[in-house]
Design a protein around this motif. Structure first.
Motif, mmCIF file in Angstrom:
data_model
loop_
_atom_site.group_PDB
_atom_site.id
_atom_site.type_symbol
_atom_site.label_atom_id
_atom_site.label_comp_id
_atom_site.label_asym_id
_atom_site.label_seq_id
_atom_site.Cartn_x
_atom_site.Cartn_y
_atom_site.Cartn_z
ATOM 1 N N ALA A 1 10.883 2.924 -12.975
ATOM 2 C CA ALA A 1 9.478 2.813 -12.590
ATOM 3 C C ALA A 1 9.379 1.873 -11.403
ATOM 4 N N GLU A 2 8.250 1.907 -10.728
ATOM 5 C CA GLU A 2 7.993 1.022 -9.596
ATOM 6 C C GLU A 2 6.778 0.166 -9.912
ATOM 7 N N LEU A 3 6.983 -1.140 -9.873
ATOM 8 C CA LEU A 3 5.914 -2.095 -10.145
ATOM 9 C C LEU A 3 5.178 -2.395 -8.847
ATOM 10 N N PRO A 4 3.907 -1.983 -8.727
ATOM 11 C CA PRO A 4 3.179 -2.201 -7.470
ATOM 12 C C PRO A 4 2.965 -3.682 -7.196
ATOM 13 N N PRO A 5 2.694 -4.041 -5.948
ATOM 14 C CA PRO A 5 2.421 -5.452 -5.648
ATOM 15 C C PRO A 5 1.169 -5.927 -6.359
ATOM 16 N N MET A 6 1.235 -7.158 -6.854
ATOM 17 C CA MET A 6 0.114 -7.804 -7.542
ATOM 18 C C MET A 6 -0.317 -7.073 -8.806
ATOM 19 N N ALA A 7 0.588 -6.317 -9.432
ATOM 20 C CA ALA A 7 0.255 -5.650 -10.691
ATOM 21 C C ALA A 7 0.025 -6.692 -11.778
ATOM 22 N N LYS A 8 -0.987 -6.486 -12.593
ATOM 23 C CA LYS A 8 -1.364 -7.437 -13.635
ATOM 24 C C LYS A 8 -1.073 -6.856 -15.018
ATOM 25 N N PRO A 9 -0.841 -7.732 -16.010
ATOM 26 C CA PRO A 9 -0.582 -7.262 -17.377
ATOM 27 C C PRO A 9 -1.713 -6.364 -17.871
ATOM 28 N N GLY A 10 -1.306 -5.267 -18.494
ATOM 29 C CA GLY A 10 -2.275 -4.295 -18.997
ATOM 30 C C GLY A 10 -2.409 -3.064 -18.128
ATOM 31 N N GLN A 11 -1.993 -3.142 -16.863
ATOM 32 C CA GLN A 11 -2.065 -1.968 -15.999
ATOM 33 C C GLN A 11 -0.989 -0.963 -16.391
ATOM 34 N N ARG A 12 -1.247 0.319 -16.069
ATOM 35 C CA ARG A 12 -0.341 1.386 -16.440
ATOM 36 C C ARG A 12 0.531 1.814 -15.256
ATOM 37 N N LEU A 13 1.769 2.216 -15.560
ATOM 38 C CA LEU A 13 2.712 2.677 -14.549
ATOM 39 C C LEU A 13 3.241 4.050 -14.935
ATOM 40 N N ASP A 14 3.537 4.885 -13.937
ATOM 41 C CA ASP A 14 4.229 6.143 -14.178
ATOM 42 C C ASP A 14 5.730 5.866 -14.259
#
Length: 370
Positions: free
Chosen positions: A96-109
């Protein structure tokens, strides 16, 4: 359609594009690069997919170990000698790729790929597993049902048909962010803006555009890639400044002259900055044809001879001669294409001509062979 006619159509299209070419347009700063620290991070993990209709791993040791690890999370210990990986489960790698400034609780493909002998992941479910960053820390947890675009069918006689890649699937929103990445952009006294393509002129223009927008010397070009910007103290002011900077229009410098030649496909790409000095080029083609016409020779009557085959070969050599053509000083892209197209050169011939021009010193561009 022959290769020569295809190339003529391609050359005509290039000429049309050259005729319509306008000066370099202004672009937003956000399209030229990104702020340091605001980048994506790659995550990987190892897990198990279950619920497969007999298309998973068959007695694969690491699939068995993964299944035991999953059952141990729930306090279940399998007896020794029992192999749970019986074609209904598969060991997989999850990325998976963690987007910049991703916060806990956000969803990722997430992308799920089989690493063993599984034939298809269609219909499978990924069991909850961690996704780790390069530092070994857990940044997300993944779980969910797979969507597989491929298909594999096997007959009783061993014949099989495979469409796309059935051993790879995706889970939309299949991971939840558990930890944020510390970018540090709110603590440093400066912000660094990094260009996608190194260019001293573009870096200077970006710094000048930022200073012109704010009315004072705020930005300095460090080198051909990075621009250093004095940053406010509070995070809110930094975000406001970055937002304004991203939307400032800048006219980037013209790209360096390059000729890209793909030797495998015969593709030749010439950018508009390429110039050619005075040169004379002569290009011809040599064609060799060999025709075999064997004949059967019969022996004379009562000669006790045997029928034999006599070989007859006819070799023809044709050389197409083209008069030398002259390239004037400082010829631009449209003139180069028009001149070379006049002799009907194929893409492979064009690559040979450009390489010879580079060796002679007439081609003032970087020649890149892929």
């Amino acid at each position: 359609m022959t290769l020569a006619s295809t190339f003529r159509m391609f050359a005509a299209l290039l000429l049309a594009l050259c005729a319509a070419t306008q000066p370099v347009q202004a672009e937003r700063i956000k399209d030229l690069g990104a702020f340091q620290g605001l980048r994506a991070n790659q995550l990987t993990g190892y897990g198990i997919v279950v619920g497969l209709p007999g298309t998973g791993d068959d007695n694969l040791q690491y699939a068995t170990l993964a299944m035991r690890g999953v059952t141990n999370r729930f306090g279940l210990t399998l007896p020794p000698g029992i192999n749970p990986a019986t074609r209904n489960a598969a060991a997989v790698m999850v990325t998976a790729e963690l987007p910049p400034m991703a916060k806990p609780g956000q969803r990722l493909d997430v992308t799920v790929s089989a690493i063993g002998q599984a034939k298809s992941l269609r219909g499978g479910t990924l069991i909850m597993m961690p996704l780790l960053g390069a530092d070994g820390q857990i940044y997300a947890m993944a779980q969910g049902n797979l969507a597989v675009g491929g298909l594999g069918v096997t007959g009783a006689d061993g014949s099989n048909t495979v469409v796309n890649i059935p051993s790879v699937g995706r889970i939309a929103g299949g991971a939840t962010v558990e930890r944020a990445v510390d970018t540090g952009f709110d603590q440093s006294p400066h912000l660094l803006f990094n260009l996608n393509d190194a260019d001293l002129t573009t870096a200077m223009r970006v710094a000048d555009a930022i200073n012109g927008q704010f009315g004072y010397a705020l930005a300095v070009a460090n080198d051909a890639v990075s621009v250093r910007i004095a940053a406010p103290v509070t995070p809110q002011e930094r975000v406001l400044m970055m937002s304004r900077i991203e939307n400032i229009p800048v006219t980037p410098a013209e790209a360096a002259a390059k000729v890209i030649v793909n030797a495998r496909t015969g593709t030749v790409v010439i950018n508009g900055a390429v110039r050619i000095g005075p040169a004379a080029v002569s290009h011809g083609k040599l064609t060799v044809k060999v025709q075999e016409a064997p004949t059967v020779v019969q022996p004379a009557p009562f000669s006790q001879g045997q029928t034999a085959v006599e070989q007859r070969s006819q070799v023809e050599i044709e050389e197409e001669t083209n008069p030398a053509f002259e390239i004037t000083k400082g010829a631009n892209l449209s003139e180069i294409v028009e001149t070379i197209n006049a002799i009907g050169a194929s893409p492979s011939d064009l690559a040979a001509i450009l390489e010879a021009l580079k060796q002679s010193g007439s081609l003032k561009a970087e020649l890149v062979i892929l």
